[in-house]
Design an enzyme around this catalytic site. Structure first.
Site, PDB file in Angstrom:
ATOM      1  N   THR A 312      38.720  49.953  39.578  1.00  0.00           N
ATOM      2  CA  THR A 312      38.397  48.931  38.592  1.00  0.00           C
ATOM      3  C   THR A 312      38.305  49.485  37.175  1.00  0.00           C
ATOM      4  O   THR A 312      38.029  48.734  36.243  1.00  0.00           O
ATOM      5  CB  THR A 312      37.065  48.261  38.945  1.00  0.00           C
ATOM      6  OG1 THR A 312      36.069  49.276  39.113  1.00  0.00           O
ATOM      7  CG2 THR A 312      37.177  47.481  40.250  1.00  0.00           C
ATOM      8  N   ILE A 490      32.074  42.029  27.253  1.00  0.00           N
ATOM      9  CA  ILE A 490      33.255  42.574  27.934  1.00  0.00           C
ATOM     10  C   ILE A 490      33.523  43.953  27.331  1.00  0.00           C
ATOM     11  O   ILE A 490      33.896  44.071  26.156  1.00  0.00           O
ATOM     12  CB  ILE A 490      34.476  41.654  27.770  1.00  0.00           C
ATOM     13  CG1 ILE A 490      34.159  40.246  28.302  1.00  0.00           C
ATOM     14  CG2 ILE A 490      35.675  42.246  28.488  1.00  0.00           C
ATOM     15  CD1 ILE A 490      33.800  40.182  29.768  1.00  0.00           C
ATOM     16  N   ASN A 492      35.788  46.307  28.234  1.00  0.00           N
ATOM     17  CA  ASN A 492      37.203  46.654  28.116  1.00  0.00           C
ATOM     18  C   ASN A 492      38.011  45.431  28.544  1.00  0.00           C
ATOM     19  O   ASN A 492      38.067  45.096  29.729  1.00  0.00           O
ATOM     20  CB  ASN A 492      37.539  47.859  28.994  1.00  0.00           C
ATOM     21  CG  ASN A 492      38.973  48.336  28.829  1.00  0.00           C
ATOM     22  OD1 ASN A 492      39.922  47.567  28.913  1.00  0.00           O
ATOM     23  ND2 ASN A 492      39.134  49.626  28.597  1.00  0.00           N
ATOM     24  N   THR A 495      40.915  46.090  31.319  1.00  0.00           N
ATOM     25  CA  THR A 495      40.519  46.253  32.715  1.00  0.00           C
ATOM     26  C   THR A 495      39.837  44.989  33.242  1.00  0.00           C
ATOM     27  O   THR A 495      39.982  44.640  34.416  1.00  0.00           O
ATOM     28  CB  THR A 495      39.579  47.466  32.880  1.00  0.00           C
ATOM     29  OG1 THR A 495      38.421  47.291  32.038  1.00  0.00           O
ATOM     30  CG2 THR A 495      40.275  48.756  32.503  1.00  0.00           C
ATOM     31  N   GLN A 499      40.964  42.760  36.554  1.00  0.00           N
ATOM     32  CA  GLN A 499      40.092  42.413  37.667  1.00  0.00           C
ATOM     33  C   GLN A 499      40.046  40.910  37.903  1.00  0.00           C
ATOM     34  O   GLN A 499      40.098  40.448  39.048  1.00  0.00           O
ATOM     35  CB  GLN A 499      38.676  42.929  37.398  1.00  0.00           C
ATOM     36  CG  GLN A 499      38.539  44.432  37.521  1.00  0.00           C
ATOM     37  CD  GLN A 499      37.094  44.835  37.651  1.00  0.00           C
ATOM     38  OE1 GLN A 499      36.426  44.496  38.619  1.00  0.00           O
ATOM     39  NE2 GLN A 499      36.602  45.571  36.678  1.00  0.00           N
ATOM     40  N   LYS A 562      27.498  41.614  32.362  1.00  0.00           N
ATOM     41  CA  LYS A 562      27.417  41.024  33.701  1.00  0.00           C
ATOM     42  C   LYS A 562      28.617  41.498  34.511  1.00  0.00           C
ATOM     43  O   LYS A 562      29.626  41.898  33.947  1.00  0.00           O
ATOM     44  CB  LYS A 562      27.432  39.490  33.624  1.00  0.00           C
ATOM     45  CG  LYS A 562      26.285  38.875  32.840  1.00  0.00           C
ATOM     46  CD  LYS A 562      26.455  37.365  32.802  1.00  0.00           C
ATOM     47  CE  LYS A 562      25.362  36.668  32.015  1.00  0.00           C
ATOM     48  NZ  LYS A 562      25.553  35.202  31.972  1.00  0.00           N
ATOM     49  N   GLY A 565      33.872  41.991  38.654  1.00  0.00           N
ATOM     50  CA  GLY A 565      34.809  42.381  39.696  1.00  0.00           C
ATOM     51  C   GLY A 565      34.994  41.345  40.784  1.00  0.00           C
ATOM     52  O   GLY A 565      36.080  41.200  41.339  1.00  0.00           O
ATOM     53  N   GLU A 566      33.926  40.626  41.114  1.00  0.00           N
ATOM     54  CA  GLU A 566      33.993  39.669  42.218  1.00  0.00           C
ATOM     55  C   GLU A 566      34.023  38.222  41.750  1.00  0.00           C
ATOM     56  O   GLU A 566      34.139  37.308  42.562  1.00  0.00           O
ATOM     57  CB  GLU A 566      32.813  39.929  43.155  1.00  0.00           C
ATOM     58  CG  GLU A 566      32.851  41.353  43.687  1.00  0.00           C
ATOM     59  CD  GLU A 566      31.655  41.733  44.530  1.00  0.00           C
ATOM     60  OE1 GLU A 566      31.644  41.367  45.713  1.00  0.00           O
ATOM     61  OE2 GLU A 566      30.755  42.410  44.016  1.00  0.00           O
TER      62      GLU A 566
END
Length: 598
Positions: A312, A490, A492, A495, A499, A562, A565-566
């Site tokens: 990630t 945020i 980056n 990336t 994701q 926060k 990824g999910e």
């Protein structure tokens, strides 16, 4: 089980009620990188190389099993490869490899075949999601019930509490939720990206669309009138909640205003066209973490922590955080992770790495700057000579003092006698309990959130999908998917975009492709390869549009971060289901959706 208000009274007072059950199937991880373990004993010293989402947890488990002090065990996982929950625990095959290495007195390596990946690790369990929604004519919810029954093995109780997430979503005076388990003759299920949310929000967001249809109401407006400012059950404010800003942005880019209300009313030749939307959310949790930062007068720095990069971009993020604080180019910062001997960091799961480990890197950089300041103010003939160290602030690599005095951190470091500095930093959220803190430092997973004594912490998103269903062949296609997400700062955007895009694509896979088939007589998995276990390929994916909404949240952690990824996968399957209904008039409540279903 949680109950608020009077569910039956809320149902009796409603103008419309949805009472349906939604089902989700077995799904298995199919990371390109196979599971593997290498073990090497040197007397009573053990080194283990394995793809792990928590080298500290693995070390603690191995040490306990083989009755060793943790100082005699080192677990290395510098590059985890695809994980998404499958490498979060300590798998039996790793323990057998370690035992074999000790037995033969030589290093042993085990490579797990693709077929065996289906049985030696965890998977997403089957589930039944019973939802009841009731609302008045204005669309405001009067009752919400969610009873989730999820699969577990005969010998382990594994609960992924999806109802804890759905009950936090919309304002409602009467709420009842339950978690139930059903034992099955299978290995033990576990985590798979968004393990609580993917199944439960497929049900909730499909039911919300069904309710909107019964009320002849725009699905976006139904969500707007039920947008919650406080957690509906815990009654604390959200630290930030930009859900409707996400809906507005994604609806505009997608062209939701062109949608006609009636099912089967939009066509393109032989294709039935449907538009659907759904909410995404993911809880924000922050785990205690530590980091070590070293800075040298050569203009380089090293960051060390026992965190993990599961593909990630965590190496990049940790380097960026340090580079910005220290005023160095990112290429001048070396990041070392994935070693259990490094400062403690949490399991790479629950989307906590950037928020937790990143905050520890931030704290370590501030402590390093304090050390340099205390040294340099004592020296003569520099811009900070004689300044009170407490009055000096670090801002993007610059040490700023009252009276306009300033000096770069690097120049200050060069002025010190040693010309280098090192600091360890620890971060723990102010509302983290002592028990959670001890749990993490013992190799477990202790977090603050998503609901604390004073706030509820969640990231949000909105997804819009265009589905096309061929009138004669019943082929289902998803040519467009747009998502807008609000997840605090945020770090980056490149990336983060990757994701979120990957999550939405995986969501299309959950909706239309993924399903582990089971032989009912032998209780064995049948499609144990990626020729038959279907995942989306390039031909299945069209336009994927990702937007990130600017959001500030000063409560979640010092970085305002926060997890993302999910987040991207959560609403996709429901948005696809809702678009299929709009295209065909058919409600599909069992994943995945196939030709025969439409």
């Amino acid at each position: 089980m949680d109950t608020k208000g009077n569910l039956q009274a809320g149902i009796a007072a409603a103008a419309a009620v949805v009472d349906e059950t939604y089902t989700t199937p077995f799904q298995h991880h199919n990371a390109m990188e196979m599971f593997a373990t290498t073990a090497h004993w040197r007397g009573d010293q053990l080194t283990v190389w394995m793809p792990s989402q928590s080298v500290r947890t693995a070390r603690a488990g191995v040490a306990a099993a083989f009755k060793l002090p943790e100082t005699q065990v080192e677990v290395l996982s510098p590059f985890v490869g695809g994980a998404f929950g499958s490498k979060a625990g300590l798998p039996p095959y790793a323990m057998l490899t370690i035992a074999a290495a000790r037995g033969v007195g030589a290093p042993v390596r085990l490579m797990v075949s693709r077929e065996h990946m289906y049985t030696v690790a965890t998977f997403r369990p089957e589930s039944n999601q019973k939802i009841r929604l009731a609302a008045g004519r204005d669309g405001r919810l009067t009752a919400f019930e969610h009873i989730e029954t999820a699969q577990t093995s005969q010998f382990d109780d594994v609960v992924n509490p999806g109802t804890h997430m759905t009950r936090a979503m919309y304002a409602c005076p009467n709420i009842h939720t339950e978690q139930r388990l059903a034992r099955s003759d299978s290995n033990t299920p576990g985590f798979m990206r968004a393990p609580n949310e993917m199944q439960s929000f497929f049900a909730l967001e499909s039911a919300m669309d069904e309710l909107a249809f019964k009320l002849a109401m725009d699905p976006v407006e139904l969500r707007r009138v039920n947008d919650a400012k406080r957690h509906p059950v815990e009654d604390v404010p959200f630290s930030s909640r930009s859900l409707m800003a996400c809906y507005d942005a994604a609806a505009k880019s997608f062209g939701w205003a062109r949608r006609s209300m009636a099912p089967m009313s939009m066509t393109d030749g032989d294709w039935l066209v449907g538009y659907g939307c759904a909410t995404s959310t993911y809880p924000t949790a922050v785990a205690p973490s530590a980091a070590r930062v070293r800075m040298y007068g050569t203009g380089t720095a090293v960051v060390e922590l026992a965190a993990h990069d599961v593909g990630t971009g965590a190496y990049t993020i940790m380097g960026q955080i340090a580079a910005q604080r220290l005023g160095l180019p990112v290429k001048s910062v070396e990041v070392s992770m994935g070693d259990s001997d490094l400062p403690v960091a949490p399991l790479s799961g629950g989307s906590v790495t950037s928020a937790s480990a990143g905050s520890a890197v931030h704290v370590a950089c501030l402590k390093l700057a304090d050390e340099i300041v205390r040294s340099v103010v004592k020296l003569k003939d520099n811009k900070l000579s004689g300044v009170d160290p407490a009055q000096v602030k670090l801002v993007d690599g610059m040490l700023q003092a009252p009276g306009g005095k300033s000096m770069s951190l690097l120049d200050a470091l060069k002025a010190t006698p040693r010309g280098e500095a090192s600091a360890d930093g620890e971060y723990a959220h102010p509302e983290l309990t002592e028990q959670a803190l001890r749990t993490t430092y013992k190799g477990g997973f202790g977090v603050a959130g998503p609901v604390t004594k004073t706030h509820a912490m969640f990231a949000f998103g909105a997804q819009f999908v265009e589905v096309r269903v061929h009138r004669w062949t019943h082929e289902i296609r998803v040519p467009r998917i747009h998502g807008a997400f609000a997840a605090g700062t945020i770090l980056n955007r490149k990336t983060a975009h990757s994701q979120l895009m990957g999550g939405m694509i995986w969501g299309i896979g959950s909706a239309l492709h993924e399903h582990t088939l089971v032989d009912p007589k032998r209780a064995r998995f049948l499609n144990t390869d990626i020729a038959e276990y279907l995942v989306p390929v390039n031909a299945d994916i069209g336009e994927v549009n990702v937007q990130m909404i600017d959001e500030r949240d000063d409560f979640v952690n010092p970085l305002g971060v926060k997890g993302i990824g999910e987040l991207g996968i959560v609403g996709t399957a429901a948005a696809v289901a809702n678009a299929i209904h709009h295209a065909t008039g058919k409600r599909l409540r069992t994943l995945p959706f196939t030709l025969k279903d439409v």
